[in-house]
Design a protein around this motif. Structure first.
Motif, PDB file in Angstrom:
ATOM      1  N   TRP A  80       0.834  -1.205   0.000  1.00 31.12           N
ATOM      2  CA  TRP A  80       0.000   0.000   0.000  1.00 31.12           C
ATOM      3  C   TRP A  80       0.869   1.255   0.000  1.00 31.12           C
ATOM      4  O   TRP A  80       0.612   2.194  -0.749  1.00 31.12           O
ATOM      5  CB  TRP A  80      -0.903   0.023   1.237  1.00 31.12           C
ATOM      6  N   LEU A  81       1.905   1.237   0.833  1.00 31.55           N
ATOM      7  CA  LEU A  81       2.777   2.416   0.915  1.00 31.55           C
ATOM      8  C   LEU A  81       3.515   2.636  -0.399  1.00 31.55           C
ATOM      9  O   LEU A  81       3.684   3.774  -0.837  1.00 31.55           O
ATOM     10  CB  LEU A  81       3.768   2.257   2.071  1.00 31.55           C
ATOM     11  N   PHE A  82       3.947   1.555  -1.048  1.00 37.66           N
ATOM     12  CA  PHE A  82       4.576   1.687  -2.362  1.00 37.66           C
ATOM     13  C   PHE A  82       3.593   2.291  -3.362  1.00 37.66           C
ATOM     14  O   PHE A  82       3.952   3.142  -4.176  1.00 37.66           O
ATOM     15  CB  PHE A  82       5.064   0.328  -2.870  1.00 37.66           C
ATOM     16  N   GLN A  83       2.329   1.819  -3.320  1.00 38.83           N
ATOM     17  CA  GLN A  83       1.319   2.363  -4.228  1.00 38.83           C
ATOM     18  C   GLN A  83       1.157   3.870  -4.018  1.00 38.83           C
ATOM     19  O   GLN A  83       1.112   4.647  -4.983  1.00 38.83           O
ATOM     20  CB  GLN A  83      -0.024   1.656  -3.992  1.00 38.83           C
ATOM     21  N   ALA A  84       1.050   4.270  -2.764  1.00 38.02           N
ATOM     22  CA  ALA A  84       0.871   5.692  -2.467  1.00 38.02           C
ATOM     23  C   ALA A  84       2.083   6.505  -2.888  1.00 38.02           C
ATOM     24  O   ALA A  84       1.956   7.622  -3.413  1.00 38.02           O
ATOM     25  CB  ALA A  84       0.596   5.874  -0.976  1.00 38.02           C
ATOM     26  N   GLU A  85       3.271   5.951  -2.686  1.00 42.19           N
ATOM     27  CA  GLU A  85       4.485   6.674  -3.064  1.00 42.19           C
ATOM     28  C   GLU A  85       4.595   6.822  -4.584  1.00 42.19           C
ATOM     29  O   GLU A  85       5.053   7.856  -5.092  1.00 42.19           O
ATOM     30  CB  GLU A  85       5.709   5.956  -2.494  1.00 42.19           C
ATOM     31  N   ILE A  86       4.172   5.794  -5.316  1.00 42.75           N
ATOM     32  CA  ILE A  86       4.136   5.898  -6.775  1.00 42.75           C
ATOM     33  C   ILE A  86       3.238   7.056  -7.199  1.00 42.75           C
ATOM     34  O   ILE A  86       3.589   7.868  -8.064  1.00 42.75           O
ATOM     35  CB  ILE A  86       3.609   4.575  -7.390  1.00 42.75           C
ATOM     36  N   LEU A  87       2.068   7.146  -6.576  1.00 45.11           N
ATOM     37  CA  LEU A  87       1.121   8.203  -6.925  1.00 45.11           C
ATOM     38  C   LEU A  87       1.636   9.578  -6.515  1.00 45.11           C
ATOM     39  O   LEU A  87       1.439  10.558  -7.238  1.00 45.11           O
ATOM     40  CB  LEU A  87      -0.232   7.919  -6.267  1.00 45.11           C
ATOM     41  N   MET A  88       2.297   9.670  -5.374  1.00 47.06           N
ATOM     42  CA  MET A  88       2.879  10.950  -4.964  1.00 47.06           C
ATOM     43  C   MET A  88       3.934  11.392  -5.968  1.00 47.06           C
ATOM     44  O   MET A  88       3.976  12.568  -6.359  1.00 47.06           O
ATOM     45  CB  MET A  88       3.489  10.829  -3.573  1.00 47.06           C
TER      46      MET A  88
ATOM     47  N   GLY B 249       2.198  12.562  -9.048  1.00 46.50           N
ATOM     48  CA  GLY B 249       1.542  13.835  -8.803  1.00 46.50           C
ATOM     49  C   GLY B 249       2.506  14.997  -8.809  1.00 46.50           C
ATOM     50  O   GLY B 249       2.229  16.055  -9.386  1.00 46.50           O
ATOM     51  N   ILE B 250       3.661  14.824  -8.187  1.00 46.38           N
ATOM     52  CA  ILE B 250       4.661  15.895  -8.147  1.00 46.38           C
ATOM     53  C   ILE B 250       5.185  16.193  -9.544  1.00 46.38           C
ATOM     54  O   ILE B 250       5.361  17.352  -9.931  1.00 46.38           O
ATOM     55  CB  ILE B 250       5.795  15.519  -7.179  1.00 46.38           C
ATOM     56  N   GLU B 251       5.417  15.135 -10.340  1.00 45.02           N
ATOM     57  CA  GLU B 251       5.872  15.338 -11.725  1.00 45.02           C
ATOM     58  C   GLU B 251       4.853  16.148 -12.514  1.00 45.02           C
ATOM     59  O   GLU B 251       5.209  17.089 -13.239  1.00 45.02           O
ATOM     60  CB  GLU B 251       6.103  13.986 -12.403  1.00 45.02           C
ATOM     61  N   LEU B 252       3.577  15.777 -12.390  1.00 44.16           N
ATOM     62  CA  LEU B 252       2.531  16.476 -13.128  1.00 44.16           C
ATOM     63  C   LEU B 252       2.341  17.901 -12.615  1.00 44.16           C
ATOM     64  O   LEU B 252       2.071  18.824 -13.395  1.00 44.16           O
ATOM     65  CB  LEU B 252       1.218  15.702 -13.038  1.00 44.16           C
TER      66      LEU B 252
ATOM     67  N   ALA C 165      -2.348  18.389 -16.865  1.00 41.79           N
ATOM     68  CA  ALA C 165      -1.322  17.942 -15.932  1.00 41.79           C
ATOM     69  C   ALA C 165      -1.741  18.187 -14.485  1.00 41.79           C
ATOM     70  O   ALA C 165      -1.597  17.315 -13.622  1.00 41.79           O
ATOM     71  CB  ALA C 165       0.001  18.650 -16.232  1.00 41.79           C
ATOM     72  N   LEU C 166      -2.284  19.366 -14.203  1.00 42.45           N
ATOM     73  CA  LEU C 166      -2.677  19.685 -12.832  1.00 42.45           C
ATOM     74  C   LEU C 166      -3.870  18.850 -12.375  1.00 42.45           C
ATOM     75  O   LEU C 166      -3.958  18.458 -11.210  1.00 42.45           O
ATOM     76  CB  LEU C 166      -2.989  21.179 -12.705  1.00 42.45           C
ATOM     77  N   SER C 167      -4.789  18.580 -13.302  1.00 39.99           N
ATOM     78  CA  SER C 167      -5.920  17.731 -12.966  1.00 39.99           C
ATOM     79  C   SER C 167      -5.448  16.322 -12.608  1.00 39.99           C
ATOM     80  O   SER C 167      -5.899  15.725 -11.617  1.00 39.99           O
ATOM     81  CB  SER C 167      -6.904  17.677 -14.136  1.00 39.99           C
ATOM     82  N   GLY C 168      -4.530  15.778 -13.417  1.00 39.61           N
ATOM     83  CA  GLY C 168      -3.971  14.460 -13.126  1.00 39.61           C
ATOM     84  C   GLY C 168      -3.212  14.436 -11.816  1.00 39.61           C
ATOM     85  O   GLY C 168      -3.261  13.459 -11.066  1.00 39.61           O
ATOM     86  N   ALA C 169      -2.510  15.538 -11.520  1.00 38.98           N
ATOM     87  CA  ALA C 169      -1.778  15.628 -10.256  1.00 38.98           C
ATOM     88  C   ALA C 169      -2.737  15.610  -9.074  1.00 38.98           C
ATOM     89  O   ALA C 169      -2.516  14.909  -8.083  1.00 38.98           O
ATOM     90  CB  ALA C 169      -0.936  16.905 -10.233  1.00 38.98           C
ATOM     91  N   GLY C 170      -3.827  16.382  -9.184  1.00 45.48           N
ATOM     92  CA  GLY C 170      -4.802  16.412  -8.096  1.00 45.48           C
ATOM     93  C   GLY C 170      -5.380  15.039  -7.820  1.00 45.48           C
ATOM     94  O   GLY C 170      -5.555  14.640  -6.659  1.00 45.48           O
TER      95      GLY C 170
END
Length: 338
Positions: A84-92, A95-98, A129-134
């Protein structure tokens, strides 16, 4: 003139060390391929991570319902809180890239009005990009909370808050994993704290409350009782639909995953039959197949062979004729309408 953003991150990769290093591109085709490969080798952790990336890629492509489905699958597949933590870190990370690609949200959303075609397109790409980041931060906050890491969940919520302008946050609705009303929303450069919420945040929560948007108090009656799209339609009707999407993609010059995004199964109110609707990418009209109650193997095979791009079929309504074993165009009268 607007400076053109770098969109290389749209095809960027997420890396995680779970049962070996894996590389997954935020692309629907690559994500689905990664899911399939992980399943074939029995890598449950890898499958959970691939499902997370596929969900994010689908959301970035505007396929929200499918995105939610795969995020739910990712939650159920993850074998441990570590995954779960890996999943969340992938998304973070995504999100930061976008967020970096999108830039300042207050100079982006809606500011393409009156711009020339090139600069309007650049601003729309920034909005994308910002929508995807959100969305990525939203999902990360939810997963962090489920994993019991409240501080990281708050941090993800802060990133979302500062990535999107206030008026857009209202349209997107509240975070699925919103911090407690007792907690403050500090700057993402500060450590989270437990202090009374600021007047701005309290007003934001009030503005975003149900029933406050445009003074609309009652939703219109929907035309459909059921809408199932893309990968969800395959789950509903079976693997033959993926074969059909492969042929459809060949005709449209798209991948199978892209073609699936043009397919949906619907059932209108007060109707018993389901309809298979296929959107034409050139005319944006839909060919509608009224599915028979007994959807035989013969009828399914005939769907696969049907050329919905043909002029005599495109945009029409068709029914299965068991006597001739063919899909036939019908009149658009009230009795035949889907």
């Amino acid at each position: 003139m607007e400076s053109e953003p770098t969109l290389r991150n749209r095809g960027g990769s997420a890396h995680c060390d779970v049962q070996g290093r894996i590389d997954i591109a935020f692309d629907i085709d690559a994500g689905w391929a990664a899911v399939t490969k992980a399943r074939e080798r029995g890598d449950v952790s890898g499958e959970a991570l691939a499902l997370t990336v596929l969900g994010q890629a689908l959301q970035e492509a505007g396929r929200t319902e499918e995105a939610r489905f795969f995020h739910d699958q990712a939650d159920e597949t993850a074998p441990s809180s570590d995954v779960w933590l890996f999943q969340a870190e992938i998304l973070m990370k995504r999100g930061i890239e976008l967020a970096e690609t999108g830039g300042d949200p207050e100079t982006t959303w809606g500011n393409w009005f009156g711009k020339d075609e090139r600069n309007a397109g650049i601003i729309r790409q920034r909005e994308w990009a910002l929508s995807g980041a959100g969305y990525a931060f939203d999902q990360a906050a939810r997963i962090f909370q489920n994993a019991g890491t409240q501080e990281q969940s708050r941090n993800a919520a802060i990133w979302k808050r500062e990535t999107l302008p206030r008026r857009i946050r209202h349209l997107m609705g509240p975070l699925e994993s919103r911090p407690s009303a007792k907690d403050d929303y500090p700057s993402r450069d500060q450590a989270p704290s437990s202090s009374p919420r600021t007047a701005e945040v309290a007003q934001e929560a009030q503005d975003g409350a149900p029933g406050q948007w445009g003074n609309v108090h009652a939703a219109p009656v929907p035309a459909f009782e059921e809408i199932v799209v893309g990968f969800l339609a395959v789950k509903l009707l079976g693997p033959f639909l993926e074969t059909f999407a492969t042929k459809l993609g060949e005709r449209f010059g798209e991948s199978t995953s892209q073609a699936l995004g043009r397919i949906r199964v619907t059932r209108r109110r007060n109707r018993t039959s389901r309809n298979l609707e296929i959107e034409d990418p050139q005319t944006f009209t839909s060919t509608v197949l009224v599915l028979p109650e007994e959807f035989t193997e013969e009828a399914r095979l005939a769907v696969i062979e049907l050329d919905v791009s043909a002029e005599e079929v495109r945009g029409k309504t068709l029914r299965w004729n068991p006597d001739t074993s063919t899909w036939q165009v019908v009149d658009d009268g009230p009795e035949s309408s889907p």
